[in-house]
Design an enzyme around this catalytic site. Structure first.
Site, PDB file in Angstrom:
ATOM      1  N   SER A 289     -59.900  12.171 -21.276  1.00 17.30           N
ATOM      2  CA  SER A 289     -60.516  13.347 -20.650  1.00 17.30           C
ATOM      3  C   SER A 289     -61.677  12.946 -19.760  1.00 17.30           C
ATOM      4  O   SER A 289     -62.052  11.769 -19.709  1.00 17.30           O
ATOM      5  CB  SER A 289     -60.986  14.359 -21.722  1.00 17.30           C
ATOM      6  OG  SER A 289     -62.235  14.005 -22.240  1.00 17.30           O
ATOM      7  N   GLY A 290     -62.239  13.934 -19.051  1.00 17.82           N
ATOM      8  CA  GLY A 290     -63.474  13.761 -18.303  1.00 17.82           C
ATOM      9  C   GLY A 290     -63.515  12.558 -17.378  1.00 17.82           C
ATOM     10  O   GLY A 290     -62.566  12.298 -16.614  1.00 17.82           O
TER      11      GLY A 290
ATOM     12  N   TYR B 180     -77.609  10.885 -29.434  1.00 13.31           N
ATOM     13  CA  TYR B 180     -76.808  10.593 -28.236  1.00 13.31           C
ATOM     14  C   TYR B 180     -77.638   9.827 -27.213  1.00 13.31           C
ATOM     15  O   TYR B 180     -77.204   8.811 -26.663  1.00 13.31           O
ATOM     16  CB  TYR B 180     -76.279  11.908 -27.633  1.00 13.31           C
ATOM     17  CG  TYR B 180     -75.662  11.726 -26.264  1.00 13.31           C
ATOM     18  CD1 TYR B 180     -74.361  11.234 -26.119  1.00 13.31           C
ATOM     19  CD2 TYR B 180     -76.382  12.028 -25.103  1.00 13.31           C
ATOM     20  CE1 TYR B 180     -73.796  11.061 -24.856  1.00 13.31           C
ATOM     21  CE2 TYR B 180     -75.829  11.862 -23.839  1.00 13.31           C
ATOM     22  CZ  TYR B 180     -74.539  11.377 -23.718  1.00 13.31           C
ATOM     23  OH  TYR B 180     -73.994  11.193 -22.469  1.00 13.31           O
TER      24      TYR B 180
ATOM     25  N   ILE C 217     -59.862   1.143 -20.277  1.00 13.10           N
ATOM     26  CA  ILE C 217     -60.869   2.216 -20.226  1.00 13.10           C
ATOM     27  C   ILE C 217     -60.859   2.973 -21.547  1.00 13.10           C
ATOM     28  O   ILE C 217     -59.828   3.538 -21.936  1.00 13.10           O
ATOM     29  CB  ILE C 217     -60.584   3.212 -19.075  1.00 13.10           C
ATOM     30  CG1 ILE C 217     -60.487   2.473 -17.734  1.00 13.10           C
ATOM     31  CG2 ILE C 217     -61.668   4.295 -19.020  1.00 13.10           C
ATOM     32  CD1 ILE C 217     -60.179   3.385 -16.543  1.00 13.10           C
ATOM     33  N   THR C 218     -61.988   2.986 -22.246  1.00  8.18           N
ATOM     34  CA  THR C 218     -62.039   3.752 -23.496  1.00  8.18           C
ATOM     35  C   THR C 218     -62.295   5.220 -23.168  1.00  8.18           C
ATOM     36  O   THR C 218     -62.969   5.550 -22.194  1.00  8.18           O
ATOM     37  CB  THR C 218     -63.140   3.231 -24.451  1.00  8.18           C
ATOM     38  OG1 THR C 218     -64.430   3.535 -23.902  1.00  8.18           O
ATOM     39  CG2 THR C 218     -63.029   1.736 -24.680  1.00  8.18           C
ATOM     40  N   GLY C 219     -61.730   6.107 -23.997  1.00 15.03           N
ATOM     41  CA  GLY C 219     -61.925   7.541 -23.780  1.00 15.03           C
ATOM     42  C   GLY C 219     -61.330   7.992 -22.462  1.00 15.03           C
ATOM     43  O   GLY C 219     -61.923   8.791 -21.742  1.00 15.03           O
ATOM     44  N   ALA C 220     -60.145   7.491 -22.149  1.00 10.89           N
ATOM     45  CA  ALA C 220     -59.503   7.856 -20.871  1.00 10.89           C
ATOM     46  C   ALA C 220     -58.677   9.132 -20.998  1.00 10.89           C
ATOM     47  O   ALA C 220     -57.951   9.488 -20.082  1.00 10.89           O
ATOM     48  CB  ALA C 220     -58.629   6.701 -20.383  1.00 10.89           C
TER      49      ALA C 220
HETATM   50  P1  NDP Z   1     -65.620  13.706 -22.504  1.00  8.98           P
HETATM   51  O1  NDP Z   1     -66.010  14.335 -23.790  1.00  8.98           O
HETATM   52  O2  NDP Z   1     -64.814  14.479 -21.522  1.00  8.98           O
HETATM   53  O3  NDP Z   1     -64.870  12.345 -22.775  1.00  8.98           O
HETATM   54  C1  NDP Z   1     -65.228  11.519 -23.847  1.00  8.98           C
HETATM   55  C2  NDP Z   1     -64.052  10.647 -24.214  1.00  8.98           C
HETATM   56  O4  NDP Z   1     -64.439   9.840 -25.331  1.00  8.98           O
HETATM   57  C3  NDP Z   1     -62.812  11.429 -24.636  1.00  8.98           C
HETATM   58  O5  NDP Z   1     -61.693  10.795 -24.089  1.00  8.98           O
HETATM   59  C4  NDP Z   1     -62.836  11.305 -26.134  1.00  8.98           C
HETATM   60  O6  NDP Z   1     -61.567  11.350 -26.740  1.00  8.98           O
HETATM   61  C5  NDP Z   1     -63.404   9.902 -26.268  1.00  8.98           C
HETATM   62  N1  NDP Z   1     -63.862   9.619 -27.635  1.00  8.98           N
HETATM   63  C6  NDP Z   1     -64.745  10.325 -28.367  1.00  8.98           C
HETATM   64  N2  NDP Z   1     -64.838   9.787 -29.600  1.00  8.98           N
HETATM   65  C7  NDP Z   1     -64.005   8.721 -29.641  1.00  8.98           C
HETATM   66  C8  NDP Z   1     -63.649   7.791 -30.636  1.00  8.98           C
HETATM   67  N3  NDP Z   1     -64.146   7.846 -31.877  1.00  8.98           N
HETATM   68  N4  NDP Z   1     -62.753   6.816 -30.318  1.00  8.98           N
HETATM   69  C9  NDP Z   1     -62.209   6.763 -29.084  1.00  8.98           C
HETATM   70  N5  NDP Z   1     -62.491   7.637 -28.113  1.00  8.98           N
HETATM   71  C10 NDP Z   1     -63.382   8.609 -28.389  1.00  8.98           C
HETATM   72  O7  NDP Z   1     -67.019  13.257 -21.857  1.00  8.98           O
HETATM   73  P2  NDP Z   1     -67.396  12.600 -20.436  1.00  8.98           P
HETATM   74  O8  NDP Z   1     -66.194  12.247 -19.674  1.00  8.98           O
HETATM   75  O9  NDP Z   1     -68.434  13.451 -19.845  1.00  8.98           O
HETATM   76  O10 NDP Z   1     -68.145  11.272 -20.914  1.00  8.98           O
HETATM   77  C11 NDP Z   1     -67.723   9.978 -20.566  1.00  8.98           C
HETATM   78  C12 NDP Z   1     -68.935   9.070 -20.444  1.00  8.98           C
HETATM   79  O11 NDP Z   1     -69.789   9.542 -19.410  1.00  8.98           O
HETATM   80  C13 NDP Z   1     -69.784   8.976 -21.693  1.00  8.98           C
HETATM   81  O12 NDP Z   1     -70.176   7.631 -21.884  1.00  8.98           O
HETATM   82  C14 NDP Z   1     -71.004   9.818 -21.356  1.00  8.98           C
HETATM   83  O13 NDP Z   1     -72.145   9.394 -22.063  1.00  8.98           O
HETATM   84  C15 NDP Z   1     -71.116   9.530 -19.882  1.00  8.98           C
HETATM   85  N6  NDP Z   1     -71.890  10.480 -19.105  1.00  8.98           N
HETATM   86  C16 NDP Z   1     -71.481  11.775 -18.933  1.00  8.98           C
HETATM   87  C17 NDP Z   1     -72.230  12.648 -18.190  1.00  8.98           C
HETATM   88  C18 NDP Z   1     -71.827  14.062 -17.994  1.00  8.98           C
HETATM   89  O14 NDP Z   1     -72.567  14.779 -17.321  1.00  8.98           O
HETATM   90  N7  NDP Z   1     -70.677  14.508 -18.505  1.00  8.98           N
HETATM   91  C19 NDP Z   1     -73.467  12.222 -17.539  1.00  8.98           C
HETATM   92  C20 NDP Z   1     -73.800  10.837 -17.779  1.00  8.98           C
HETATM   93  C21 NDP Z   1     -73.030  10.024 -18.524  1.00  8.98           C
HETATM   94  P3  NDP Z   1     -60.807  12.759 -27.046  1.00  8.98           P
HETATM   95  O15 NDP Z   1     -60.213  13.175 -25.733  1.00  8.98           O
HETATM   96  O16 NDP Z   1     -59.791  12.349 -28.057  1.00  8.98           O
HETATM   97  O17 NDP Z   1     -61.833  13.717 -27.550  1.00  8.98           O
END
Ligand code: NDP
Length: 315
Positions: free
Chosen positions: A12-13, A190, A7-10
């Protein structure tokens, strides 16, 4: 055996909530692909994830070298790769000027689309060689790129145009930093990147589903108004957006609920259909959703695939 999901970006969120939901079943080992090792490690601990249920591997999607290195590192773990979730994203709605990845691409499309495009292409052979019963490649989409929805019609709308900016390298040097060749707009970049995510999923499906048996899927998890995604937005927006989504649009979902939804797309035996963009209704039941005209345009998907291949050095 346990399934293994990358899972990428695991850190947060949605990514973290999904990692936690999968780990808690005891049936999954999660490879947390994160750019900040310490943050990911603290997040996993704070979420109460069992130490043996995950492995953190460094991945910075803003660098193609880092993506290639990640693929090498993950192979060295000698774990099968059964599911890959392209979840990480950056959102820069208030940026006045573009920023760039290590390879010189505008940041939102560079991270959200091009970094994931290379990663997914590289890991496809690993998915193919796994003996897991249901192998899946999931690319997280969004309603905001879908102009057939209310949320997708809030300006600036997504629009890839004829992809001239992307074909030019998306670098602001002799080409635009926007896919359609227009002026920089962080919010639009975005949304454009999310359209790329949904087009890429469908193109993967057309090219590789039959040959590999891998299920390709995308989803809109709901509006998770509390995640870090909105960290760069103005304070007033961050204050009002969660209650607005909770009480007015009623599109709000908690991180926990959204994580369960994505975990379903990873592991639910009933969600094996490929080429689908999943959404959930008010009772949290999944259904196959319709994409906008642009996000389901097969010619555009093919063109996007071919240009992206060149930009990430695969063609
Ligand atoms: P967050 O900002 O909480 O999480 C984003 C994650 O991406 C973080 O873990 C962050 O890392 C990571 N990230 C950012 N840049 C990089 C990079 N260069 N290399 C590796 N990792 C990176 O956002 P969400 O959890 O909300 O978003 C997750 C997905 O959900 C996204 O694809 C978003 O488009 C989608 N989404 C979100 C919605 C919402 O309402 N929130 C609605 C619909 C879709 P770090 O912790 O280091 O910053």
């Amino acid at each position: 055996r346990k399934g293994t999901a990358v899972i990428t970006g695991a850190s947060s969120g949605l990514g973290l909530a999904t990692a936690k939901a999968l780990a808690e079943t005891g049936k999954w080992h999660v490879i947390m692909a994160c750019r900040d090792f310490l943050k990911a490690s603290r997040a996993a601990t704070a979420a109460g994830m069992d130490k043996g249920s995950y492995t953190i591997v460094h991945l910075d999607l803003a660098s193609l070298d880092s993506v290639r290195q990640f693929v090498k590192n993950v192979r060295q773990l000698e774990m099968p790769i059964d599911v890959v979730v392209c979840n990480a994203a950056v959102y820069q709605p208030t940026a006045k000027e573009p920023s760039y990845t290590a390879d010189g691409f505008e940041m939102s499309v560079g991270v959200n689309h091009l970094g994931h495009f290379l990663l997914a292409r590289e890991l496809l052979s690993d998915l193919q060689s796994s003996d897991y019963p249901s192998k899946r490649l999931i690319i997280v989409g969004s309603i905001t790129g879908n102009t057939n929805t209310l949320a997708g019609n809030v300006p600036p709308k997504a629009n890839l145009g004829d992809l001239r900016g992307l074909a030019g390298g998306l670098n602001g040097v002799g080409s635009s930093v926007m896919i359609d060749g227009g002026e920089f707009d962080g919010a639009k970049a975005y949304k454009d990147s999310k359209v790329c995510n949904m087009l890429t999923m469908q193109e993967f499906h057309r090219r590789y589903h039959e040959e590999t048996g891998v299920t390709f899927a995308s989803l809109y998890p709901g509006c998770i108004a509390t995640t870090g995604l909105f960290r760069e937005h103005i304070p007033l927006f961050r204050l009002l957006f969660p209650p607005f989504q909770k009480y007015i649009t009623k599109g709000y979902v908690s991180e926990e609920e959204a994580g369960k939804r994505l975990a379903q797309v990873v592991s639910d035996p009933s969600l094996t259909k490929s080429g689908v963009y999943w959404s959930w209704n008010k009772n949290s039941a999944s259904f196959e959703n319709q994409l906008s005209e642009e996000a389901s345009d097969a010619d555009k998907a093919k063109k996007l695939w071919e240009i992206s291949e060149k930009l990430v050095g695969l063609a």
